[in-house]
Scaffold this motif. Structure first.
Motif, PDB file in Angstrom:
ATOM      1  N   ILE A  98     -12.497  -1.829   6.350  1.00 42.74           N
ATOM      2  CA  ILE A  98     -12.545  -0.360   6.298  1.00 42.74           C
ATOM      3  C   ILE A  98     -13.983   0.115   6.134  1.00 42.74           C
ATOM      4  O   ILE A  98     -14.427   1.059   6.799  1.00 42.74           O
ATOM      5  CB  ILE A  98     -11.652   0.173   5.158  1.00 42.74           C
ATOM      6  N   LYS A  99     -14.724  -0.520   5.243  1.00 40.80           N
ATOM      7  CA  LYS A  99     -16.125  -0.150   5.017  1.00 40.80           C
ATOM      8  C   LYS A  99     -16.938  -0.281   6.299  1.00 40.80           C
ATOM      9  O   LYS A  99     -17.711   0.625   6.665  1.00 40.80           O
ATOM     10  CB  LYS A  99     -16.727  -1.026   3.916  1.00 40.80           C
ATOM     11  N   HIS A 146      -6.408  -7.719   0.007  1.00 37.24           N
ATOM     12  CA  HIS A 146      -7.016  -6.436  -0.353  1.00 37.24           C
ATOM     13  C   HIS A 146      -8.523  -6.430  -0.080  1.00 37.24           C
ATOM     14  O   HIS A 146      -9.052  -5.450   0.472  1.00 37.24           O
ATOM     15  CB  HIS A 146      -6.744  -6.156  -1.836  1.00 37.24           C
ATOM     16  N   ILE A 147      -9.205  -7.502  -0.413  1.00 40.73           N
ATOM     17  CA  ILE A 147     -10.659  -7.554  -0.251  1.00 40.73           C
ATOM     18  C   ILE A 147     -11.047  -7.544   1.226  1.00 40.73           C
ATOM     19  O   ILE A 147     -11.970  -6.823   1.638  1.00 40.73           O
ATOM     20  CB  ILE A 147     -11.225  -8.810  -0.951  1.00 40.73           C
ATOM     21  N   GLU A 148     -10.351  -8.326   2.041  1.00 49.16           N
ATOM     22  CA  GLU A 148     -10.643  -8.360   3.473  1.00 49.16           C
ATOM     23  C   GLU A 148     -10.424  -6.995   4.110  1.00 49.16           C
ATOM     24  O   GLU A 148     -11.221  -6.556   4.949  1.00 49.16           O
ATOM     25  CB  GLU A 148      -9.762  -9.403   4.158  1.00 49.16           C
ATOM     26  N   LEU A 149      -9.347  -6.338   3.698  1.00 47.95           N
ATOM     27  CA  LEU A 149      -9.048  -5.013   4.239  1.00 47.95           C
ATOM     28  C   LEU A 149     -10.124  -4.005   3.842  1.00 47.95           C
ATOM     29  O   LEU A 149     -10.576  -3.198   4.673  1.00 47.95           O
ATOM     30  CB  LEU A 149      -7.680  -4.553   3.730  1.00 47.95           C
ATOM     31  N   GLU A 150     -10.549  -4.052   2.592  1.00 52.08           N
ATOM     32  CA  GLU A 150     -11.597  -3.145   2.109  1.00 52.08           C
ATOM     33  C   GLU A 150     -12.902  -3.364   2.874  1.00 52.08           C
ATOM     34  O   GLU A 150     -13.588  -2.403   3.249  1.00 52.08           O
ATOM     35  CB  GLU A 150     -11.829  -3.338   0.613  1.00 52.08           C
ATOM     36  N   HIS A 151     -13.257  -4.618   3.129  1.00 50.58           N
ATOM     37  CA  HIS A 151     -14.472  -4.920   3.881  1.00 50.58           C
ATOM     38  C   HIS A 151     -14.370  -4.369   5.310  1.00 50.58           C
ATOM     39  O   HIS A 151     -15.342  -3.820   5.839  1.00 50.58           O
ATOM     40  CB  HIS A 151     -14.706  -6.424   3.927  1.00 50.58           C
ATOM     41  N   LYS A 190      -4.115   3.001   2.940  1.00 48.81           N
ATOM     42  CA  LYS A 190      -5.560   2.949   2.790  1.00 48.81           C
ATOM     43  C   LYS A 190      -6.198   3.830   3.858  1.00 48.81           C
ATOM     44  O   LYS A 190      -5.951   3.650   5.054  1.00 48.81           O
ATOM     45  CB  LYS A 190      -6.068   1.506   2.939  1.00 48.81           C
ATOM     46  N   ILE A 215      -8.705   5.040   6.490  1.00 50.81           N
ATOM     47  CA  ILE A 215      -9.714   4.374   7.318  1.00 50.81           C
ATOM     48  C   ILE A 215     -10.620   5.376   8.019  1.00 50.81           C
ATOM     49  O   ILE A 215     -11.470   4.992   8.825  1.00 50.81           O
ATOM     50  CB  ILE A 215      -9.064   3.434   8.351  1.00 50.81           C
ATOM     51  N   LEU A 246       0.861  -1.188   0.000  1.00 53.82           N
ATOM     52  CA  LEU A 246       0.000   0.000   0.000  1.00 53.82           C
ATOM     53  C   LEU A 246       0.892   1.232   0.000  1.00 53.82           C
ATOM     54  O   LEU A 246       1.213   1.784   1.050  1.00 53.82           O
ATOM     55  CB  LEU A 246      -0.915  -0.003   1.226  1.00 53.82           C
ATOM     56  N   TYR A 287      -4.486   6.499   8.095  1.00 53.76           N
ATOM     57  CA  TYR A 287      -4.211   5.524   7.044  1.00 53.76           C
ATOM     58  C   TYR A 287      -3.577   4.275   7.651  1.00 53.76           C
ATOM     59  O   TYR A 287      -2.866   4.361   8.650  1.00 53.76           O
ATOM     60  CB  TYR A 287      -3.247   6.099   6.003  1.00 53.76           C
TER      61      TYR A 287
END
Length: 324
Positions: free
Chosen positions: A161-162, A154-159, A22, A24, A18, A29
């Motif tokens: 953060i959301k 990446h997907i787990e982190l995005e979930h 990212k 948050i 990164l 970040y």
């Protein structure tokens, strides 16, 4: 005057680099880029204030929280500086707690520093800088009691953060400080109390203690009285999150077993040595169950119900069950 906050994250890796980090929320970040770290390491002033230990931690763990910006006030006000650094540490801690709702992990943030300066950080050598450092005592473990590094893609982190951004308050001024608080004990919101017991459970490596706090967590959500408590909790959790008859039976039996251990721990009774090997699988199973509870709509359903409405809700669910 510029400021930068940095706190290493232990027992966590991110599969992709990164470079910019990212976001948050509120300027914070999560990153694993070493570029910014190298700039700070080359700053004589940062090394002088910070010592080598924390900088080595940043290089070693690779993943960290970072927040940068400008401050127009007086950073020499100690109360502001200390509250600000703990505020940011708590924000990072709560984000890692939210990531647990994606999958089991023992990642934690232990200490961080907040540095105010003028100019470029790698060239700061004057005394016109201000430095604050804080630390937390909370160290997480996995559900099996071990402390191992867990990788997030990446997907787990995005979930994560959301989910975190959705529950992040607009005002962070009271988000955390260096003072201990006990307000969660007096909160009428079940999720507040549940999160507190989850924090206690995840900080223990001793399996019976994890089970004790898991049971307290479930009670904070599923019970408002003390009669037939273990039966009620096991039954209510099973009927609200179970997907099939077999699934509900497994949930029910696991919670009943956990309550037996809880009772022995609370009363100082012997836990038979021959059940020790079964406790780690039981704790791992309960960890999954509790994650499913947090992902369900149970908090929205139960919030602000009266005692009668609360009990009737589960009674109706129980009586309306049909065979698979």
């Amino acid at each position: 005057m510029k400021f930068i906050f940095v706190a290493p994250i232990f027992q966590m890796e991110i599969t992709n680099v990164l470079n910019k980090g990212k976001h948050i929320g509120h300027g914070m970040y999560i990153s694993n880029s070493q570029t910014k770290i190298q700039h700070m390491i080359h700053s004589e002033r940062v090394l002088l204030e910070n010592g080598l230990s924390l900088m080595k931690d940043l290089q070693k763990v690779k993943t960290y929280f970072r927040c940068e910006g400008k401050y127009e006030g007086n950073p020499d006000e100690a109360e502001y500086g200390f509250n600000k650094v703990y505020n940011m540490l708590r924000q990072g801690q709560y984000f890692l707690d939210t990531l647990w709702k994606i999958k089991d992990h023992g990642s934690y943030v232990r200490e961080g520093f907040l540095f105010f300066y003028e100019g470029e950080i790698e060239r700061v050598t004057t005394d016109s800088t201000y430095y604050y450092r804080g630390s937390l005592s909370h160290i997480n473990s996995l559900s099996n009691g071990s402390r191992e590094t867990v990788r997030f893609d990446h997907i787990e982190l995005e979930h994560g953060i959301k989910l975190f951004v959705e529950q992040l308050p607009q005002d962070l001024s009271d988000y955390g400080s260096y003072d201990a608080t006990d307000w969660h004990f007096y909160s009428s919101v079940p999720e507040t109390r549940a999160n507190y017991f989850l924090t206690l459970a995840r900080s223990h490596t001793v399996i019976p203690m994890k089970l004790l706090y898991y049971c307290s967590l479930l009670e904070s959500i599923y019970s408002i009285d003390s009669s037939e408590i273990n039966h009620k909790i096991a039954e209510r959790v099973a009927i609200t999150i179970g997907n099939s008859t077999d699934d509900k039976k497994q949930i029910y039996n696991d919670i009943k077993k956990a309550y037996d251990i809880r009772s022995r721990v609370i009363h100082g009774s012997l836990i038979k040595p021959n059940v020790k090997d079964s406790l780690i699988p039981l704790t791992e199973s309960l960890d999954i169950v509790i994650r499913r509870v947090f992902k369900s709509n149970i908090f929205k359903v139960l919030n602000y119900k009266s005692s009668e409405e609360f009990n009737n809700y589960f009674l109706e669910r129980l009586l309306s069950i049909t065979k698979d």
